[in-house]
Design an enzyme around this catalytic site. Structure first.
Site, short mmCIF file in Angstrom:
data_model
loop_
_atom_site.label_atom_id
_atom_site.label_comp_id
_atom_site.label_asym_id
_atom_site.label_seq_id
_atom_site.Cartn_x
_atom_site.Cartn_y
_atom_site.Cartn_z
N ASN A 234 1.25 -1.37 -0.04
CA ASN A 234 -0.44 -0.18 0.06
C ASN A 234 1.18 1.59 0.00
OD1 ASN A 234 0.21 -0.68 2.88
ND2 ASN A 234 -0.43 1.39 3.19
N CYS A 235 0.55 2.42 -0.20
CA CYS A 235 0.54 3.52 -0.43
C CYS A 235 -0.24 4.59 0.57
CB CYS A 235 0.76 4.16 -1.41
SG CYS A 235 -1.03 4.86 -2.84
N ALA A 236 0.04 5.77 0.32
CA ALA A 236 -0.89 6.39 1.43
C ALA A 236 -2.33 6.97 1.79
CB ALA A 236 -0.67 8.08 1.54
#
Length: 305
Positions: A234-236
């Site tokens: 995942n990213c932000a």
């Protein structure tokens, strides 16, 4: 024109302010005289200037090795607060870690509004920068430039006040704000659901419902199950997944029905736009995936036996 009156509360004042906006814009009289009730609707300024000072204080007090992760969390949270006035990720982090910080935030926000009002700042300013600009700055700028200058000046002055007050409290009381957790703890901003669960647990209630679990379960099924997942990270704000067979992935409506803001598809690589709660959703997603794979392996072992 709207003159000073009594017995009008803030809820009634704001719709009338919208109706009289063109009159305010064309008048050279002080806005404070035209719309004195607008002094009760300045709370959006704390979402802009306060959020910046708070985010800077949290970043500054984070451990050096965690600053990069913290900045990845704070930048979108601060931008969301500044632009559209959604402050939940920051405010519920205070409530979860140290509720007295929220009380300090309230005092500083009220002080900022009082100082702005003393300098003649009034208006319909209950949300973020986009809304404030659209219904205050743009239509009123020609004849009320000094009000906007005073608003920005006072707001900019409160950024360092917020910064130093929060920095002092975090360091003085050794608060475990994001980036200051123990080594084995996750760096995260807390949500309303986290705060509710903590409150329920403190009161001795059993937490049965897990919104992240439900969301992760729907995502996993929509992606074709655990056997179809090649990688997940995942990213932000996005859950990034690579699947083996993209034809097994269900339509966008399945993911949006579970609370996703959207889904980006590039062959067998998919990005599910979750929001700032994506770390919690990923944890549940991986737990469910591991359990499913363990069950599949167990069934294979029984068949082979």
């Amino acid at each position: 024109m709207w003159s000073r009156g009594k017995g009008r509360d803030n809820i009634r004042a704001l719709p009338i302010a919208i109706q009289n906006l063109s009159n305010f814009a064309n008048s050279t009289l002080p806005l404070k005289e035209l719309f004195p009730q607008g002094g009760f609707a300045l709370h959006g300024n704390s979402k802009i200037f306060g959020a910046i000072g708070i985010a800077l204080a949290i970043y500054k007090t984070a451990r050096p090795e965690k600053k990069k992760i913290v900045s990845g969390l704070l930048i979108p949270a601060a931008l969301t607060a500044v632009l559209v006035g959604i402050t939940e990720p920051l405010e519920f982090t205070f409530l979860f870690i140290a509720p007295f910080l929220f009380a300090i935030h309230a005092v500083l926000a009220a002080s900022m509004a009082a100082v702005m009002y003393a300098f003649g700042v009034v208006g319909n300013m209950g949300s973020g920068l986009i809304e404030i600009a659209a219904i205050n700055w743009i239509p009123l700028f020609k004849n009320h430039t000094s009000v906007m200058i005073a608003q920005i000046g006072v707001g900019m002055a409160f950024i360092p006040i917020y910064y130093f007050v929060f920095k002092y409290c975090i360091e003085k009381f050794r608060l475990k704000t994001p980036g200051r957790e123990d080594e084995d703890e996750e760096v995260k901003l807390y949500t309303k659901e986290d705060f509710k669960n903590k409150k329920d647990a403190k009161n001795g209630n059993v937490i049965v419902e897990n919104a992240y679990f439900d969301q992760a379960y729907t995502f996993l099924q929509g992606l074709g199950g655990a056997q179809n997942i090649e990688t997940v990270n995942n990213c932000a704000t996005r859950l990034r997944v690579t699947v083996f067979d993209e034809t097994l992935v269900k339509g966008d409506s399945v993911f949006k029905g579970a609370g996703a803001h959207g889904i980006v598809r590039k062959g067998n690589a998919l990005q599910i736009i979750v929001g700032l709660s994506v770390p919690q959703v990923r944890d549940c997603f991986e737990d469910l995936m591991n359990k499913d794979l363990e069950n599949i392996d167990s069934e294979k072992n029984l068949i082979n036996a």
